[in-house]
Design a protein around this motif. Structure first.
Motif, PDB file in Angstrom:
ATOM      1  N   SER A  46       0.841  -1.196   0.000  1.00 37.10           N
ATOM      2  CA  SER A  46       0.000   0.000   0.000  1.00 37.10           C
ATOM      3  C   SER A  46       0.879   1.251   0.000  1.00 37.10           C
ATOM      4  O   SER A  46       0.383   2.363  -0.144  1.00 37.10           O
ATOM      5  N   GLY A  47       2.190   1.045   0.182  1.00 37.70           N
ATOM      6  CA  GLY A  47       3.112   2.170   0.269  1.00 37.70           C
ATOM      7  C   GLY A  47       3.260   2.723   1.669  1.00 37.70           C
ATOM      8  O   GLY A  47       3.900   3.757   1.872  1.00 37.70           O
ATOM      9  N   ASN A  48       2.699   2.030   2.636  1.00 38.07           N
ATOM     10  CA  ASN A  48       2.743   2.524   4.017  1.00 38.07           C
ATOM     11  C   ASN A  48       4.125   2.384   4.640  1.00 38.07           C
ATOM     12  O   ASN A  48       4.528   3.212   5.462  1.00 38.07           O
ATOM     13  N   THR A  49       4.836   1.320   4.279  1.00 41.01           N
ATOM     14  CA  THR A  49       6.212   1.132   4.743  1.00 41.01           C
ATOM     15  C   THR A  49       7.082   0.727   3.560  1.00 41.01           C
ATOM     16  O   THR A  49       6.587   0.226   2.548  1.00 41.01           O
ATOM     17  N   ILE A  50       8.369   0.935   3.712  1.00 40.78           N
ATOM     18  CA  ILE A  50       9.319   0.606   2.655  1.00 40.78           C
ATOM     19  C   ILE A  50      10.096  -0.641   3.048  1.00 40.78           C
ATOM     20  O   ILE A  50      10.623  -0.731   4.154  1.00 40.78           O
ATOM     21  N   TYR A  51      10.146  -1.585   2.143  1.00 41.82           N
ATOM     22  CA  TYR A  51      10.819  -2.853   2.410  1.00 41.82           C
ATOM     23  C   TYR A  51      12.312  -2.603   2.632  1.00 41.82           C
ATOM     24  O   TYR A  51      12.945  -1.812   1.918  1.00 41.82           O
ATOM     25  N   ALA A  52      12.878  -3.293   3.604  1.00 38.83           N
ATOM     26  CA  ALA A  52      14.285  -3.102   3.967  1.00 38.83           C
ATOM     27  C   ALA A  52      15.200  -3.343   2.769  1.00 38.83           C
ATOM     28  O   ALA A  52      15.032  -4.305   2.022  1.00 38.83           O
ATOM     29  N   GLY A  53      16.154  -2.452   2.598  1.00 36.81           N
ATOM     30  CA  GLY A  53      17.142  -2.609   1.531  1.00 36.81           C
ATOM     31  C   GLY A  53      16.681  -2.100   0.175  1.00 36.81           C
ATOM     32  O   GLY A  53      17.349  -2.341  -0.839  1.00 36.81           O
ATOM     33  N   THR A  54      15.543  -1.406   0.137  1.00 36.62           N
ATOM     34  CA  THR A  54      15.038  -0.889  -1.141  1.00 36.62           C
ATOM     35  C   THR A  54      14.898   0.627  -1.080  1.00 36.62           C
ATOM     36  O   THR A  54      14.758   1.216   0.000  1.00 36.62           O
ATOM     37  N   LYS A  55      14.910   1.255  -2.276  1.00 44.94           N
ATOM     38  CA  LYS A  55      14.659   2.692  -2.400  1.00 44.94           C
ATOM     39  C   LYS A  55      13.700   2.878  -3.578  1.00 44.94           C
ATOM     40  O   LYS A  55      14.105   2.760  -4.730  1.00 44.94           O
TER      41      LYS A  55
END
Length: 521
Positions: free
Chosen positions: A72-81
């Motif tokens: 949903s875009g609420n959090t960003i997956y670790a190691g990604t930009k």
């Protein structure tokens, strides 16, 4: 939930030097880093377990809080930009300059089972390429995108895939008809999956700015990462790349014509270098067979993107890609040879595809007359394309021309209004057709089985989508769930869902969302 991250695009290509997320011109960059805007109350409406498995997620992952928040875009997956891509394009035949991902944000690249995927959110907020827009999407357009990509995949048409559909919990202001009457609608986010979202316009932006350094960087990256079978060097590898894109595009267009799909917005920024269908906006399937039909209200006057013009528009778009790649190749004749081959190759593949739809296994070039005469007759009176070709398989070798006609007459919207001359033309055509099927080695049953593998029974008709949207906007997703399952098996009889094998009802003929659509989403 574990994803196998592979940030090739962002690590090997130039990024926007500015970090400000404001609309602007972006130079000497393939992308801009940008985070999705946090939705206020995301709710998962539907997710595809099949697509999840393809990218390495389980059914249990789809029910997790991590999945809800990340997709949903609420959090960003670790190691990604997350990032938005920079590209340009020709829109309705006119150069539009920089366009870019105005409401799409790429979360990351991943790998699974030796395949690469880019995961993207559509409708997750503004980017530097949003121009005057807000970067969001509404539920109605998101449902259409979500269902259509999966419908196309199961029809056998090259396409992006849909992973999930979510409500954002926010209201989005849209003017559906562009008539000065905007209204608030439910915001939604679709997660899309593709090998990449690199487009023709990705190369056009650098060529137009004479930025040959980055044009070469992007092209070399694309070939190395996504066309590893290309072993040629120097100019020859660029020519081979263009040839492969041309062939993939041709295949996609033939499949569109086979199932009666009309994209509606074949701008160069909506053309994938993989030859997959991307950016489902005002699309539609032919109801009555009409080569001049376009589902796009914006295209209603000139009908540039009408059904019958799609092969030519694809070629026009390929010419623009050729122009963009020319600085790397500097050989106009070599590029022209590839483009000229497109026309003759398309004619051959189109005829072969139509012969398959007609159930003709011993294929003859003379069948071109049969095919052309058929398309002429289909346009003489409103004739449902999907129903006509599906019912055509019911004809037997023993049928007279009159009986053969009777087997398909349910496809006509007003069969009783057919004039005498038109009936005679149809009987004449069936005389030739029944003669041809009697030349086939296959039995009637064998021919029927083969025809039913290329002539779908169920397609995502606009009026069906609109019924689904109407229910979903009231919080009832039962029809969405039902359609998702039906469209996974479009060539099967599925007798429990026979009601969806039907002509467009009269109420849907001119209803907004059921016939014509705008780009408002």
């Amino acid at each position: 939930m574990k994803l196998h991250i592979q940030n090739n695009f962002t690590s090997q290509l130039p990024a926007d030097s500015l970090e400000a997320n404001v609309p602007r011109q972006v130079y000497e960059a393939c992308f801009s880093f940008v985070d999705p805007l946090k939705p206020s109350r995301p709710i998962l409406i539907h997710a595809s377990t099949e697509v999840a498995e393809e990218i390495g997620l389980s059914k249990e992952d789809l029910q997790s809080d991590d999945f809800l928040n990340i997709f949903s875009g609420n959090t960003i997956y670790a190691g990604t930009k997350p990032f938005a891509m920079c590209y340009a394009g020709h829109q309705f035949g006119n150069w539009a300059g920089q366009l870019g991902d105005g409401r799409a944000i790429n979360l990351t690249e991943i790998t699974n089972k030796n395949k690469s995927f880019t995961l993207q959110l559509k409708g997750a907020g503004p980017t530097p390429y949003s121009r005057t827009a807000d970067g969001f999407a509404v539920l109605r357009s998101s449902i259409r995108e979500y269902l259509c990509a999966e419908a196309m995949f199961h029809l056998g048409v090259p396409t992006t895939r849909s992973l999930s559909l979510m409500l954002s919990g926010d209201q989005v202001l849209r003017d559906v008809l562009y008539n000065g009457n905007p209204a608030y609608e439910q915001g939604a986010i679709v997660s899309r999956v593709a090998p990449t979202f690199i487009r023709f316009g990705s190369f056009e932006i650098f060529a137009s700015r004479k930025d040959l350094v980055n044009l070469k960087l992007l092209t070399d990256f694309t070939i190395k990462k996504h066309f590893p079978n290309i072993k040629e060097e120097d100019v020859h590898k660029y020519l081979r790349f263009f040839e492969e894109v041309t062939q993939a595009t041709l295949k996609m267009i033939v499949e569109w014509q086979r199932v009666g799909f009309v994209h509606g917005v074949m701008n160069t920024d909506n053309m994938s270098i993989h030859g997959i269908t991307i950016d489902y906006g005002p699309y539609g399937w032919l109801e009555d067979y009409d080569s001049g039909w376009t589902p796009n209200t914006t295209d209603n006057q000139h009908k540039r993107y009408r059904f019958g013009n799609q092969p030519e528009i694809a070629l026009w778009n390929l010419y623009q890609l050729a122009n963009a790649l020319y600085p790397l190749i500097d050989d106009a004749k070599a590029l022209e040879a590839i483009l000229e081959a497109y026309t003759s190759n398309y004619e051959k593949k189109y005829l072969s595809m139509m012969q398959d739809k007609l159930g003709l296994q011993n294929k003859l070039n003379d069948d071109l007359f049969l095919v052309n005469r058929l398309t002429e007759l289909l346009e003489k009176a409103e004739t449902d394309m999907t129903i006509f070709f599906r019912n055509l398989s019911n004809i037997t070798k023993e049928d007279s021309a009159v009986l053969a006609f009777d087997r398909i007459k349910d496809a006509f919207y007003n069969e009783k209004e057919l004039i005498e001359d038109t009936l005679k033309y149809w009987h004449d055509w069936f005389e030739i057709y029944t003669f041809r099927i009697n030349e086939q080695i296959l039995t009637d049953l064998e021919r029927k089985e083969k025809m039913n593998l290329v002539n779908p029974k169920y397609v995502l008709r606009n009026y069906i989508s609109q019924l689904c949207i109407d229910d979903s906007e009231k919080g009832d997703y039962s029809l969405l769930n039902e359609l998702f399952e039906i469209l996974k098996n479009p060539y099967d009889e599925q007798p429990d869902f026979q009601k969806w094998f039907a002509k467009r009802p009269d109420w849907a003929r001119n209803k907004v969302g059921s016939s014509m659509l705008s780009c408002s989403s």
